[in-house]
Design a protein around this motif. Structure first.
Motif, PDB file in Angstrom:
ATOM      1  N   ALA A  69       8.004   7.162  -1.665  1.00 54.60           N
ATOM      2  CA  ALA A  69       8.865   7.541  -3.137  1.00 54.60           C
ATOM      3  C   ALA A  69       9.564   8.701  -3.018  1.00 54.60           C
ATOM      4  CB  ALA A  69       7.591   7.668  -3.969  1.00 54.60           C
ATOM      5  N   ASP A  70      10.743   8.555  -3.727  1.00 56.04           N
ATOM      6  CA  ASP A  70      11.907   9.711  -3.549  1.00 56.04           C
ATOM      7  C   ASP A  70      11.055  11.256  -3.547  1.00 56.04           C
ATOM      8  OD1 ASP A  70      14.172  11.137  -3.066  1.00 56.04           O
ATOM      9  OD2 ASP A  70      14.572  10.760  -5.290  1.00 56.04           O
ATOM     10  N   GLY A  71      10.478  11.334  -4.924  1.00 55.11           N
ATOM     11  CA  GLY A  71      10.111  12.706  -5.604  1.00 55.11           C
ATOM     12  C   GLY A  71       8.725  12.998  -5.207  1.00 55.11           C
ATOM     13  N   LEU A  72       8.334  14.071  -5.756  1.00 52.15           N
ATOM     14  CA  LEU A  72       6.903  14.720  -5.416  1.00 52.15           C
ATOM     15  C   LEU A  72       5.889  13.848  -5.944  1.00 52.15           C
ATOM     16  CD1 LEU A  72       7.276  18.533  -6.096  1.00 52.15           C
ATOM     17  CD2 LEU A  72       7.243  17.318  -4.036  1.00 52.15           C
ATOM     18  N   ALA A  73       4.817  13.417  -4.969  1.00 53.61           N
ATOM     19  CA  ALA A  73       3.826  12.615  -5.394  1.00 53.61           C
ATOM     20  C   ALA A  73       2.594  13.236  -4.884  1.00 53.61           C
ATOM     21  CB  ALA A  73       4.060  11.312  -5.166  1.00 53.61           C
ATOM     22  N   ALA A  74       2.180  14.633  -5.093  1.00 56.12           N
ATOM     23  CA  ALA A  74       1.171  15.093  -4.565  1.00 56.12           C
ATOM     24  C   ALA A  74       0.573  14.612  -3.263  1.00 56.12           C
ATOM     25  CB  ALA A  74       0.122  14.999  -5.776  1.00 56.12           C
ATOM     26  N   GLY A  75       1.530  14.337  -2.283  1.00 54.90           N
ATOM     27  CA  GLY A  75       1.083  14.103  -0.985  1.00 54.90           C
ATOM     28  C   GLY A  75       0.690  12.576  -0.810  1.00 54.90           C
ATOM     29  N   LYS A  76       0.891  11.815  -1.844  1.00 55.19           N
ATOM     30  CA  LYS A  76       0.429  10.335  -2.073  1.00 55.19           C
ATOM     31  C   LYS A  76       1.331   9.326  -1.753  1.00 55.19           C
ATOM     32  CE  LYS A  76      -4.039  11.500  -4.281  1.00 55.19           C
ATOM     33  NZ  LYS A  76      -3.625  12.909  -5.059  1.00 55.19           N
ATOM     34  N   GLY A  77       2.656  10.041  -2.025  1.00 56.42           N
ATOM     35  CA  GLY A  77       3.995   8.921  -2.214  1.00 56.42           C
ATOM     36  C   GLY A  77       4.334   8.338  -0.815  1.00 56.42           C
ATOM     37  N   VAL A  78       3.589   8.407   0.164  1.00 53.58           N
ATOM     38  CA  VAL A  78       4.014   7.777   1.652  1.00 53.58           C
ATOM     39  C   VAL A  78       3.122   6.716   1.698  1.00 53.58           C
ATOM     40  CG1 VAL A  78       4.243   8.035   4.086  1.00 53.58           C
ATOM     41  CG2 VAL A  78       5.347   9.812   2.305  1.00 53.58           C
ATOM     42  N   ILE A  79       3.465   5.463   2.164  1.00 51.87           N
ATOM     43  CA  ILE A  79       2.598   4.451   2.514  1.00 51.87           C
ATOM     44  C   ILE A  79       3.143   3.868   3.786  1.00 51.87           C
ATOM     45  CG2 ILE A  79       1.669   2.180   1.564  1.00 51.87           C
ATOM     46  CD1 ILE A  79       2.412   3.217  -1.080  1.00 51.87           C
ATOM     47  N   VAL A  80       2.269   3.876   4.688  1.00 50.06           N
ATOM     48  CA  VAL A  80       2.370   3.128   5.956  1.00 50.06           C
ATOM     49  C   VAL A  80       2.035   1.820   5.949  1.00 50.06           C
ATOM     50  CG1 VAL A  80       2.155   3.593   8.519  1.00 50.06           C
ATOM     51  CG2 VAL A  80       2.402   5.643   7.075  1.00 50.06           C
ATOM     52  N   CYS A  81       3.008   1.159   6.184  1.00 48.63           N
ATOM     53  CA  CYS A  81       2.644  -0.465   6.194  1.00 48.63           C
ATOM     54  C   CYS A  81       2.893  -1.034   7.448  1.00 48.63           C
ATOM     55  CB  CYS A  81       3.695  -0.903   5.013  1.00 48.63           C
ATOM     56  SG  CYS A  81       3.869  -0.017   3.842  1.00 48.63           S
ATOM     57  N   ASP A  82       1.662  -1.736   7.999  1.00 45.96           N
ATOM     58  CA  ASP A  82       1.707  -2.547   9.210  1.00 45.96           C
ATOM     59  C   ASP A  82       2.066  -4.008   8.972  1.00 45.96           C
ATOM     60  OD1 ASP A  82       1.208  -0.398  11.084  1.00 45.96           O
ATOM     61  OD2 ASP A  82      -0.836  -0.418  10.150  1.00 45.96           O
ATOM     62  N   THR A  83       1.908  -4.405   7.964  1.00 45.55           N
ATOM     63  CA  THR A  83       2.391  -5.693   7.614  1.00 45.55           C
ATOM     64  C   THR A  83       3.453  -5.969   6.505  1.00 45.55           C
ATOM     65  OG1 THR A  83       0.815  -6.019   5.962  1.00 45.55           O
ATOM     66  CG2 THR A  83       0.000  -6.836   8.093  1.00 45.55           C
ATOM     67  N   GLU A  84       4.196  -6.912   6.414  1.00 43.58           N
ATOM     68  CA  GLU A  84       5.262  -7.214   5.246  1.00 43.58           C
ATOM     69  C   GLU A  84       4.561  -7.167   3.967  1.00 43.58           C
ATOM     70  OE1 GLU A  84       8.204 -10.252   6.390  1.00 43.58           O
ATOM     71  OE2 GLU A  84       8.216 -10.977   4.394  1.00 43.58           O
ATOM     72  N   ALA A  85       3.288  -7.674   3.976  1.00 44.69           N
ATOM     73  CA  ALA A  85       2.619  -8.142   2.636  1.00 44.69           C
ATOM     74  C   ALA A  85       2.150  -6.749   2.156  1.00 44.69           C
ATOM     75  CB  ALA A  85       1.157  -8.774   2.939  1.00 44.69           C
ATOM     76  N   GLU A  86       1.973  -5.603   3.112  1.00 43.64           N
ATOM     77  CA  GLU A  86       1.593  -4.319   2.683  1.00 43.64           C
ATOM     78  C   GLU A  86       2.750  -3.439   2.066  1.00 43.64           C
ATOM     79  OE1 GLU A  86      -1.954  -3.490   5.922  1.00 43.64           O
ATOM     80  OE2 GLU A  86      -0.194  -2.257   5.991  1.00 43.64           O
ATOM     81  N   ALA A  87       3.953  -3.747   2.760  1.00 47.62           N
ATOM     82  CA  ALA A  87       5.246  -3.234   2.447  1.00 47.62           C
ATOM     83  C   ALA A  87       5.618  -3.365   0.993  1.00 47.62           C
ATOM     84  CB  ALA A  87       6.286  -3.553   3.515  1.00 47.62           C
ATOM     85  N   LEU A  88       5.396  -4.973   0.801  1.00 45.92           N
ATOM     86  CA  LEU A  88       5.737  -5.472  -0.643  1.00 45.92           C
ATOM     87  C   LEU A  88       4.894  -4.850  -1.457  1.00 45.92           C
ATOM     88  CD1 LEU A  88       6.640  -9.311   0.504  1.00 45.92           C
ATOM     89  CD2 LEU A  88       8.142  -7.438  -0.104  1.00 45.92           C
ATOM     90  N   GLU A  89       3.459  -4.739  -1.286  1.00 49.46           N
ATOM     91  CA  GLU A  89       2.654  -4.273  -2.172  1.00 49.46           C
ATOM     92  C   GLU A  89       2.945  -2.808  -2.597  1.00 49.46           C
ATOM     93  OE1 GLU A  89       0.235  -4.512  -4.273  1.00 49.46           O
ATOM     94  OE2 GLU A  89      -0.707  -2.589  -4.268  1.00 49.46           O
ATOM     95  N   ALA A  90       3.317  -1.867  -1.597  1.00 54.12           N
ATOM     96  CA  ALA A  90       3.865  -0.527  -1.725  1.00 54.12           C
ATOM     97  C   ALA A  90       5.112  -0.416  -2.660  1.00 54.12           C
ATOM     98  CB  ALA A  90       4.346   0.068  -0.449  1.00 54.12           C
TER      99      ALA A  90
END
Ligand code: AMP
Ligand code: GLY
Length: 425
Positions: free
Chosen positions: A144-165
């Motif tokens: 996520a571009d903005g501040l998200a209390a350290g939770k806005g970054v999602i490391v995705c190991d599969t395409e499905a996880e990236a789409l869910e993110a």
């Protein structure tokens, strides 16, 4: 001298402790502070993001120096507001703090000025982001571009996880407007380190390296937290690497910000991924890290008020900042269940015994007093037990001896803090 510290976590407890060692303190206040901080400073019932009320307090009580801990007031423009009122404040301006407040801004700046970072694309349209993910394939990191209390970054190991993110950030708006735009970048592998520096916009003075432990479980497993422990120095940052990080990241970033008309003053924090002598920037923060500040400030020998004053007066180059060579370790004690749901209001025992231990400081984060004046838990991260020793293993030994004396119902901590510093390189 009258000093006000803004914030109420472990980092701010460490700041208050260190600033309070200045020889000429008349008033030391903290907003909002916590139970531990109240032993050293007058705690105000003002939230860290109530910047107008803070400015009124500082004006009314003639505060000489305000020190801002967390990112939110910085990105809201607390420094600009205080300066407009003629108040002295240590921290990045709103325009400078955008380096932390907008990942799109930080990534574009790094690209423009050749500062090493993962390849990326920016999207404000969910469909376009989705096609990119499908074309590029996993692994990927969605931010996520903005501040998200350290939770806005999602490391995705599969395409499905990236789409869910993308669904979570852009469609379900889990982080509100912070997720209006996303950065999608390559996943980097290696060892992470935190590299902080003081800067007055011209001179950049590195602090010793440090390392955070973000995941909740031992072995760096499970969801990310605000940080479960830290230590300094981080052996992964060799002296040669430190020189290159200064030359290729820290100094160019400060120069770039000046060139962009956003002069950067305060603490600049680069989160780095390091592998085989190469490093890339994961993120910038416009402030001290929490919990990195705890071990770093325990090693700082120069007066912190003097450093901050030199930054504000643009004469950092005249200062010789000294650090204690002994390593320092901080183990965070948290409420069971954190970073998910957890109970508050548990009475903490063992603090008094630990307060007599040499080379140990217990920095409070989520603590309050109960109706009998006992310390009780009031947040996810509760205490940062910090110690210094002749070696990492000596510091760790002392630290865990202290941790093992402190307890409350359902308290949790990682037993493997700083293990990475003990393995041979
Ligand atoms: P940030 O807030 O950008 O530092 O991200 C929080 C955490 O996400 C970092 O400390 C890393 O563990 C992880 N992370 C961020 N960007 C990447 C990346 N490009 N590759 C791998 N992990 C990442
Ligand atoms: N320790 C990571 C942070 O302060 O953002």
């Amino acid at each position: 001298m009258r000093i006000l510290v803004v914030g109420g976590g472990g980092r701010e407890h460490a700041l208050v402790w260190k600033l309070g060692q200045h020889p000429d303190i008349e008033v030391l206040a903290c907003a909002p502070g916590n139970a531990g901080i109240s032993g050293l400073a007058w705690c105000l019932d003002i939230g860290a993001s109530e910047i107008e009320t803070l400015a009124q307090y500082a004006e009314k009580t003639s505060v000489d120096l305000t020190v801002v801990g967390p990112e939110e007031p910085l990105t809201m423009g607390i420094v600009d507001l205080f300066r407009e009122r003629g108040l002295t404040v240590f921290g990045a301006t709103k325009a400078a703090a955008e380096l932390e407040g907008s990942k799109v801004f930080a990534k574009n700046l790094m690209k423009k000025y050749g500062i090493p970072t993962a390849d990326f694309e920016v999207f404000d349209d969910r469909k376009a982001a989705e096609s990119f993910v499908k074309k590029k394939g996993a692994p990927l990191v969605v931010k996520a571009d903005g501040l998200a209390a350290g939770k806005g970054v999602i490391v995705c190991d599969t395409e499905a996880e990236a789409l869910e993110a993308l669904d979570k950030i852009m469609t379900r708006k889990a982080f509100g407007d912070a997720g209006k735009r996303v950065v999608i970048e390559d996943k980097l592998v290696g060892e992470e380190a935190s590299f902080l520096a003081f800067t007055d916009g011209e001179t950049v003075v590195p602090m010793p390296s440090s390392q955070d432990h973000k995941p909740i479980f031992e072995g760096d497993r499970g969801p990310n937290t605000g940080g479960m422990g830290a230590y300094s120095p981080a052996p992964v940052v060799s002296p040669e690497l430190e020189a290159r990080i200064m030359e290729e990241v820290m100094i160019p970033t400060v120069r770039a910000m000046a060139q962009e008309g956003r002069p950067y003053e305060g603490v600049l924090y680069a989160g780095l991924m390091i592998r085989d002598g190469r490093f890339q920037v994961l993120e910038f923060n416009a402030r001290f890290g929490d919990p990195e500040a705890q071990p770093l400030l325990m090693r700082l020998e120069t007066d912190l008020v003097d450093i901050m004053t030199a930054v504000n007066d643009h004469r950092l180059k005249d200062l010789d900042i000294q650090w204690n060579p002994s390593p320092s370790v901080c183990v965070v004690m948290a409420s069971g269940g954190y970073p998910g749901k957890y109970d508050k209001g548990k009475v903490i025992s063992g603090l008094e015994g630990v307060s007599r231990m040499k080379d140990v400081m217990v920095f409070h984060a989520g603590t309050e007093f109960d109706e009998f004046g006992r310390y009780m838990t009031s947040g996810g991260r509760v205490l940062g037990v910090t110690s210094r020793g002749e070696s990492v293993s000596a510091a760790l030994d002392t630290c865990y001896r202290a941790v093992n004396q402190i307890s409350w119902d359902e308290c949790y901590f990682r037993r493997d803090i700083a293990q990475k510093a003990l393995t041979d390189r």
